[in-house]
Design an enzyme around this catalytic site. Structure first.
Site, PDB file in Angstrom:
ATOM      1  N   ASP A 123       0.851  -1.204   0.000  1.00  0.00           N
ATOM      2  CA  ASP A 123       0.000   0.000   0.000  1.00  0.00           C
ATOM      3  C   ASP A 123       0.884   1.251   0.000  1.00  0.00           C
ATOM      4  O   ASP A 123       2.065   1.192   0.359  1.00  0.00           O
ATOM      5  CB  ASP A 123      -0.961   0.026   1.194  1.00  0.00           C
ATOM      6  CG  ASP A 123      -0.260   0.151   2.534  1.00  0.00           C
ATOM      7  OD1 ASP A 123       0.813  -0.479   2.717  1.00  0.00           O
ATOM      8  OD2 ASP A 123      -0.779   0.871   3.414  1.00  0.00           O
ATOM      9  N   GLU A 151       0.128  -0.749   5.893  1.00  0.00           N
ATOM     10  CA  GLU A 151       1.195  -0.146   6.691  1.00  0.00           C
ATOM     11  C   GLU A 151       0.981   1.354   6.819  1.00  0.00           C
ATOM     12  O   GLU A 151       1.209   1.938   7.875  1.00  0.00           O
ATOM     13  CB  GLU A 151       2.562  -0.428   6.062  1.00  0.00           C
ATOM     14  CG  GLU A 151       3.745  -0.207   7.000  1.00  0.00           C
ATOM     15  CD  GLU A 151       4.304   1.211   6.990  1.00  0.00           C
ATOM     16  OE1 GLU A 151       5.093   1.549   7.881  1.00  0.00           O
ATOM     17  OE2 GLU A 151       3.948   2.012   6.080  1.00  0.00           O
TER      18      GLU A 151
END
Lengths: 455, 455
Positions: B88, B152
């Protein structure tokens, strides 16, 4: 007079429906995408003046939004009343807080809800309908001129030029404006002053790009934090504005005026309850009415910077911005205060950031002389329809063009407002009580009558 | 070893093109509208692991975005390296500051520009390509497991549950992470610590609706001004954080560590020039490297309230908001600091406004033991390919999940990052130098070799 009242009594529905049509036009002067709506609204205003019996009505293009001028000259020897108003409105956002569309007028509980309902479409339109009444009932005691502009909410940047170039056209004996509020229908009041305005935007720049707040945080000045420090420093612990010289030109109100103000009806508990706050705020040593009437202020109108979306972004932003405006009182000068404010922001810029500030718009404060014929006629007109003498009060808002009118046209300005402070001007769910709307239409012909009689 | 280098030399273009395809997927975890892109990106990661020679690769759905797990078990008796990374990326805005589209990767001047180029797609993909190299050249000295998550950048809200439920699956001898930076290719360094994080959002409410700043200004507490005062008070005149107890658990670095840090190459003039600032900022008594490494910080990540559009709106807004995050160092506790920060904001809320604050996400600080086999293997691997010993440094960023890994899996974490501080992580124009990308792919096999040899 009986004729006026009869006429109006039978036209109430039409008077409301015409206003509704006008309110449907999203005439937001601050937004470029509404340029065509502005033209459409100016056309509608012009048509409404002609329909109400004006001899002529004209649209004057400007570098910005058009100005509408109209007149009914019944007899050049009679006194002339120049009505000033504006057909532009404030931006409607935040949209999600409106209970109905800002440009889909809704009548509910005897109030009409829409952006501009009170400020100022509903209020200037009372004058159009009052003129219609006097013309149709053959009882117009004055000449009437209308100057309805489309840039009041953005500081009237093109009106001064128009006024200077059209002094003969605008020649009159008094200027009448309905763009303010009264305390209530039970406690009618007349504004005897409006505050001036100095509206700026400030940009604080730190690093040349947005940074990772982990890698650079703690080591590079954060423009949001620096802007917050600057803002926090603009008032002292007594909530007095700290800009050196800011209060120098303020004419302090005498004990007599402050005593009169203290007599105006005000219930602090009601005020707090209505606003949903647990405490009032403001400059130490002054009452709430004084803070919004006779004292200058500095308010933050907007702030933004960094990541403002959903979720979390660990960024140390490059820039932060704020919109700041001051309300001014006699004898403060808008240009001087603007310069003072901008210079001060430059001066207090912390190391590690740079500051850029510029003027959005400004306007001078204005006071109405209460011994003028205009004021006396307005007070008597209100007494005639409300049954009691209006209380003179000092309003907190600004009508930036007033000082210019006085200077260029040599005329005094009368603020005969029929709104209420609770009308949500500039806020979501702006409204205008129909009682106030009809009461205004009923009262205005009396003003013309008394103004003509008192000459 | 020669075989690795030969293999990689001939695959450079493909290694780049594969990364470009991965960077084209807008896997922004913070935004709901990218939910499907996240699934697509997880699929692409899984396929890339299988293509690189993994025995298996699986997508594990979570309450949020999916986790990708893959493994190559060459021999159960060999040591196992667990590679952690994330697919991500941070939101790309402000979009207008990008020179090319954040998800249209562009190679220019030997660098690849795209959101995620370095953080962390480019960096975890080095491990995929290093594994491919070792498998295809029949020289894998370890077992490799991949744990590549999709949350994250939003604080890994679902990773802890996955780790706790899959301890056997994730069983390994060390965790290797490439999600940090080195000083430069000439001055290779290894992060020996990451800071913790406590990220909150605060909402300040004044009146129950937006008000006209003329009618109410000066008499009602303005939530922007009050928020600015609160923010300004969070640091003292030495830029120390004023929240009582904030520094209580900070382990002060000794003179020896500070002396070593002072020897790391740093040129303040270059630093200021590169960021376009005229002065650095931060806690008195500490150097820039100390401020971002061994000291906790408090940064404003975003602020908004009132009118932020074009032009001027004279509003006294109902609400103002800010996003605030603290970076934490050992032995600060994220939950404790979050509570402390929120309680403090409640406590300093001025009369006339109410404050609401809540946690976005947090994470604990983490320190790598430099006497561990993992650290020694990483240092030796870097020396093998860079020709000099890496400098141990303390990084400013956060990898919130580290403390959990250590607790649940009983493993030490090695940060072998190949990015640069100037890679514009979380900023417009994020990039990754191709030299660093290839150097990483070249260095990682050495880590596996030395880590296996040192057992």
């Amino acid at each position: 007079m009986k004729a006026w009242k009869d006429y109006q009594e039978h036209k109430k529905d039409r008077f409301l429906n015409e206003l509704i049509e006008l309110l449907k036009i999203p005439s937001v002067s601050a937004r470029r995408e509404h340029r065509e709506d502005m033209v459409r609204c100016a056309e509608a205003v012009k048509e409404s003046l002609l329909a109400a019996g004006a001899d002529k009505a004209t649209i004057y293009p400007t570098a910005g939004h058009p100005i509408v001028y109209g007149e009914k000259i019944s007899d050049p020897s009679k006194p002339t009343v120049l009505v000033y108003g504006h057909y532009d409105v404030q931006p409607p956002d935040p949209l999600d807080l409106w209970h109905s569309g800002p440009f889909d007028p809704v009548v509910k509980d005897g109030k009409i809800f829409a952006r501009g309902a009170c400020d100022d479409k509903g209020q200037f339109y009372m004058h159009v309908k009052a003129m219609e009444t006097m013309i149709r009932t053959d009882s117009l005691p004055t000449n009437i001129k209308f100057l309805i502009e489309g840039e009041e909410e953005v500081g009237s940047p093109n009106l001064a030029e128009f006024v200077k170039a059209n002094k003969a056209l605008l020649d009159a004996d008094v200027i009448l404006i309905s763009d303010t509020a009264m305390i209530s229908l039970d406690e009618p009041s007349i504004d005897i002053g409006v505050r001036g305005l100095a509206y700026i935007e400030v940009e604080v720049t730190g690093p040349n790009r947005d940074l990772h707040s982990g890698v650079y945080g703690g080591a590079v000045a954060n423009p949001i934090t620096m802007l917050a420090r600057m803002i926090a420093s603009l008032h002292d612990e007594n909530n007095r504005i700290t800009i050196p010289g800011f209060y120098d030109d303020v004419v302090e109100s005498g004990a007599e005026e402050r005593k009169l103000m203290a007599e105006a009806p005000f219930n602090e508990n009601e005020y707090k309850k209505e606003l949903g706050i647990d405490a009032v705020w403001g400059e130490k040593g002054y009452t709430t009415n004084e803070r919004t009437g006779i004292r200058p202020t500095l308010e933050l109108n907007g702030i933004w910077g960094g990541y403002t979306g959903e979720g979390a972004k660990t960024v140390l932003p490059s820039k932060a911005f704020a919109k700041i405006s001051c309300r001014l009182v006699p004898d403060q000068d808008s240009e001087k205060i603007t310069r003072m404010l901008i210079d001060h922001l430059y001066k207090i810029a912390p190391a590690g950031v740079t500051v850029k500030a510029e003027l959005h718009h400004g306007g001078e404060p204005y006071m109405t002389p209460i011994d003028s014929i205009g004021f006396k006629a307005a007070a008597k007109a209100i007494e005639a329809t409300f049954g009691k003498q209006p209380i003179p009060v000092r309003g907190g808002g600004s009508i930036p063009i007033c000082a210019l009118f006085e200077k260029e046209l040599g005329l005094k300005i009368i603020f005969m407002g029929f709104g209420l402070d609770s009308d949500n001007l500039h806020s979501p769910n702006e409204k205008f009580d129909l009682q106030n709307y009809y009461k205004g239409i009923e009262t205005i012909p009396y003003f013309h009558q008394y103004f003509a009689e008192m000459q």
